[in-house]
Design a protein around this motif. Structure first.
Motif, PDB file in Angstrom:
ATOM      1  N   GLU A 109     -17.847   4.597  10.894  1.00  0.00           N
ATOM      2  CA  GLU A 109     -17.735   5.004  12.088  1.00  0.00           C
ATOM      3  C   GLU A 109     -17.369   4.166  13.034  1.00  0.00           C
ATOM      4  O   GLU A 109     -16.420   4.186  13.938  1.00  0.00           O
ATOM      5  N   LEU A 110     -17.833   2.834  12.963  1.00  0.00           N
ATOM      6  CA  LEU A 110     -17.334   1.609  13.904  1.00  0.00           C
ATOM      7  C   LEU A 110     -15.831   1.612  13.719  1.00  0.00           C
ATOM      8  O   LEU A 110     -15.064   1.380  14.674  1.00  0.00           O
ATOM      9  N   LEU A 111     -15.271   1.339  12.542  1.00  0.00           N
ATOM     10  CA  LEU A 111     -14.052   1.084  12.267  1.00  0.00           C
ATOM     11  C   LEU A 111     -13.078   2.324  12.749  1.00  0.00           C
ATOM     12  O   LEU A 111     -12.024   2.072  13.286  1.00  0.00           O
TER      13      LEU A 111
ATOM     14  N   LEU B  85      -8.540   3.228  19.221  1.00  0.00           N
ATOM     15  CA  LEU B  85      -8.167   2.355  20.526  1.00  0.00           C
ATOM     16  C   LEU B  85      -7.045   1.550  20.358  1.00  0.00           C
ATOM     17  O   LEU B  85      -6.789   0.735  21.255  1.00  0.00           O
ATOM     18  N   LEU B  86      -6.421   1.172  18.996  1.00  0.00           N
ATOM     19  CA  LEU B  86      -5.480   0.399  18.823  1.00  0.00           C
ATOM     20  C   LEU B  86      -4.046   0.844  19.744  1.00  0.00           C
ATOM     21  O   LEU B  86      -3.890   1.816  19.646  1.00  0.00           O
ATOM     22  N   PRO B  87      -3.634  -0.421  20.297  1.00  0.00           N
ATOM     23  CA  PRO B  87      -2.277  -0.144  21.282  1.00  0.00           C
ATOM     24  C   PRO B  87      -1.009   0.024  20.481  1.00  0.00           C
ATOM     25  O   PRO B  87      -0.819  -0.542  19.423  1.00  0.00           O
TER      26      PRO B  87
ATOM     27  N   ASP C 178     -15.878  -9.826   8.253  1.00  0.00           N
ATOM     28  CA  ASP C 178     -16.841  -9.193   7.413  1.00  0.00           C
ATOM     29  C   ASP C 178     -18.005  -8.801   8.095  1.00  0.00           C
ATOM     30  O   ASP C 178     -18.210  -8.935   9.073  1.00  0.00           O
ATOM     31  N   GLU C 179     -19.099  -8.552   7.103  1.00  0.00           N
ATOM     32  CA  GLU C 179     -20.420  -8.011   7.764  1.00  0.00           C
ATOM     33  C   GLU C 179     -21.112  -9.199   8.590  1.00  0.00           C
ATOM     34  O   GLU C 179     -22.173  -8.679   9.547  1.00  0.00           O
ATOM     35  N   GLU C 180     -20.739 -10.266   8.052  1.00  0.00           N
ATOM     36  CA  GLU C 180     -21.801 -11.623   8.738  1.00  0.00           C
ATOM     37  C   GLU C 180     -20.533 -12.008   9.937  1.00  0.00           C
ATOM     38  O   GLU C 180     -20.955 -13.041  10.381  1.00  0.00           O
ATOM     39  N   GLN C 181     -19.618 -11.245  10.348  1.00  0.00           N
ATOM     40  CA  GLN C 181     -18.491 -11.841  11.492  1.00  0.00           C
ATOM     41  C   GLN C 181     -17.859 -12.803  11.020  1.00  0.00           C
ATOM     42  O   GLN C 181     -17.339 -13.739  11.688  1.00  0.00           O
ATOM     43  N   ASN C 182     -17.765 -13.188   9.744  1.00  0.00           N
ATOM     44  CA  ASN C 182     -16.710 -14.316   9.172  1.00  0.00           C
ATOM     45  C   ASN C 182     -15.625 -13.911   9.204  1.00  0.00           C
ATOM     46  O   ASN C 182     -15.222 -12.430   8.703  1.00  0.00           O
TER      47      ASN C 182
ATOM     48  N   ILE D 195     -13.973  -5.777   4.647  1.00  0.00           N
ATOM     49  CA  ILE D 195     -13.656  -5.483   6.135  1.00  0.00           C
ATOM     50  C   ILE D 195     -14.816  -4.786   6.653  1.00  0.00           C
ATOM     51  O   ILE D 195     -14.780  -3.445   6.439  1.00  0.00           O
ATOM     52  N   TYR D 196     -15.387  -5.190   7.514  1.00  0.00           N
ATOM     53  CA  TYR D 196     -16.619  -4.497   8.423  1.00  0.00           C
ATOM     54  C   TYR D 196     -16.193  -4.268   9.785  1.00  0.00           C
ATOM     55  O   TYR D 196     -16.767  -3.267  10.436  1.00  0.00           O
TER      56      TYR D 196
END
Length: 586
Positions: free
Chosen positions: A5-7, A13-15, A25-29, A62-63
């Motif tokens: 749902e987040l993605l 919202l992409l322009p 990733d899930e850990e924001q790496n 990809i998270y």
């Protein structure tokens, strides 16, 4: 694949603007950085339609993602390069050209030097290259420094060195040099580096003949070796442009989800070398090509002319690199560009089979491990302990993600006083995963211990104590200390065929964790040895210790020195005491 749902919300919202996107990733790496003419179309394409295995693998991790709008495609290109350089994402990293090629520098000094470097900096110096064959560059500098009495030292000393006595330096440190003659020598060297070798070869042949007549056969052989080395270097310069200009030529060939880049380097009209890279491509091939060229010039001087294939956005490259970029339509430049592209295709086809086989072996190894563990295994962590008679008790941790080492996650541990291998295993497992729990970081899917029953039980005890979620397995060795099987938490052995890709993967993991742990152990032991010996000699404090290590580099070299050599750094009495201590302790 199902999109979270987040993605879905962020994709909406992409322009429609150009810019860069950053996959996490899930850990924001940060996993991957890309650019796009239209962000909405490019980013959405990752999550719709079918992809090959490697792109599917990227997307599965990809998270979340971010995007940065830019006012133009050029700005997006420059921003992408800066982001890749800053974050070095794992799916971009192969595009970075870390193995920068050597250059030959002729310094802009009255008493000039000639040397090789991979990072020429002073703009006033004359720079020749790059030389993809580092041996050729080194050999050319060796020939110059042997034939011409040029300065060798970085800083002019106060007394003559060995090169002066070998007649390979005019010693400007003690003599006044004839500046006119010095200028002539510099001009000869410049011509030689520009490819005009006839005069130097003639001089070498004359010296070789004279040495032979004087029965100096060893010296004659040295001159002959230099002549042959020059001919060998010249043989590689197959292309010769009459205009004598510097230019780089880039081309590419894309097939089966991989792209092959080829670069030819022309200096003073001559082809001095080329580079070739093959890697997976996760974006449009032209975007990958632009990124490759821009990254190349992050670590190499920009030449006055660059040749590229048709459909390359020349204006963007010219504006970004501030140089002339051309798409040749005919003549020898078009022939050269076609040759570059043909070389890219040929090298691609030769290497692709090997790359594909290696990638398939890795896929098979990971799938076999998944079947053994009855779950998807993404992250594997391994420990190895090292000590000598209980001293310098240490442990090394290595981390593998999808079968590849993640060196940013490697860790060293200094352990308590050694009691047993089991106690060491308990300590390091507790310290590692208690910290991950406290920091609320993601746990691995599998912990591999370098040992059998006892090591597994030790790790399992800590796992149950901390209520950890991952599986534990051990690497069971044969009598030659090589991996022959896996052992699960219930102490059941799983035999592995030596032809199984998983066997080779586990062997690589075992070798890597052992290397990592033992190198740390040796480093600590070496530092302790240095401290214990130097600190025990009266008259040696921090300042003298630093001076001794700067001069002799190691205790081993210090031990090889005489009292007289040591006394050049410290007073004679202290040097004598140090000499006695070194030979007493070692």
């Amino acid at each position: 694949m199902a999109i979270s749902e987040l993605l879905q919300d962020k994709l909406a919202l992409l322009p429609d603007d150009p810019g860069c996107y950053i996959m996490k990733d899930e850990e924001q790496n940060i996993l991957y950085v890309g650019k796009a003419k239209v962000l909405k179309n490019r980013v959405r394409s990752y999550f719709h339609g079918t992809h090959d295995y490697k792109t599917t693998k990227l997307v599965s991790h990809i998270y979340d993602f971010e995007f940065i709008k830019t006012s133009s495609e050029k700005e997006a290109l420059l921003l992408e390069i800066n982001l890749i350089k800053k974050y070095r994402p794992p799916y971009n990293i192969m595009l970075m050209d870390d193995s920068s090629y050597p250059y030959i520098v002729l310094t802009n000094e009255t008493y000039f030097r000639v040397y090789t470097t991979r990072n020429p900096q002073k703009k006033k110096d004359m720079v020749f290259g790059p030389y993809p064959n580092a041996q050729s560059a080194t050999e050319m500098v060796r020939i110059i420094n042997t034939l011409f009495p040029v300065r060798k030292c970085v800083h002019i000393p106060k007394k003559a060195c060995l090169y002066y006595h070998m007649h390979q330096c005019n010693a400007p440190c003690i003599h006044e040099i004839d500046l006119e003659e010095n200028g002539k020598i510099k001009q000869k060297i410049k011509q030689f580096l520009q490819g005009n070798t006839k005069e130097i070869i003639s001089e070498l042949e004359s010296k070789m003949q004279k040495a032979s007549e004087n029965l100096q056969f060893e010296k004659a052989k040295q001159y002959l070796d230099s002549i042959q080395a020059i001919h060998h270097i010249e043989e590689k310069q197959l292309i010769d442009f009459k205009d004598g200009k510097d230019r780089d030529v880039f081309g590419y060939y894309e097939d089966k989800g991989y792209i092959s880049f080829q670069g030819f380097f022309i200096r003073k009209g001559k082809l001095i070398g080329r580079s070739h890279q093959v890697q997976a491509v996760y974006e449009d091939s032209m975007e990958a090509f632009l990124s490759y060229i821009m990254q190349y010039y992050q670590s190499h001087p920009v030449v006055k002319e660059i040749l590229v294939p048709e459909k390359t956005p020349v204006e963007i490259l010219e504006s970004s690199l501030q140089t002339k970029v051309k798409v040749p339509a005919k003549g020898e430049k078009k022939y050269l560009l076609d040759l570059v592209i043909e070389n890219a295709k040929e090298a691609h086809e030769q290497k692709f089979a090997l790359i594909q086989r290696k990638e398939q072996d890795l896929i098979d190894a990971n799938e076999h491990l998944n079947r053994i563990c009855h779950q998807k295994i993404n992250t594997v962590e391994l420990f190895d302990n090292s000590h000598i008679s209980g001293t310098h008790n240490v442990s090394g941790l290595v981390v593998y993600k999808d079968g590849l080492p993640d060196k940013k996650q490697y860790r060293h541990y200094q352990l308590k006083e050694y009691k047993s291998d089991v106690d060491s295993m308990k300590e390091v497992v507790y310290r590692r995963y208690f910290r991950l729990l406290m920091e609320q970081k993601k746990m691995p899917d599998l912990l591999l211990v370098d040992g059998g029953k006892q090591q597994i039980q030790a790790a399992k005890e800590i796992k149950e104590q901390l209520d950890l979620p991952f599986q534990i397995m051990g690497l069971v060795k044969d009598d030659k200390h090589t991996t022959r099987a896996l052992m699960d938490e219930n102490l059941h052995e799983i035999e592995l065929s030596k032809q199984d890709p998983l066997f080779f993967l586990l062997t690589r993991m075992q070798d890597e964790v052992h290397r990592f742990a033992i190198s740390y152990h040796r480093n600590l032991r070496s530092k302790a040895m240095t401290r214990s010996i130097l600190d025990s000699v009266n008259g040696i404090g921090p300042k003298r210790k630093k001076a001794l290590l700067k001069e002799f580099k190691s205790i081993k070299q210090m031990k090889s020195a005489s009292v007289e050599e040591l006394s050049k750094i410290v007073p004679y009495e202290v040097a004598s005491n140090l000499y006695d201590k070194l030979h007493e302790e070692m």
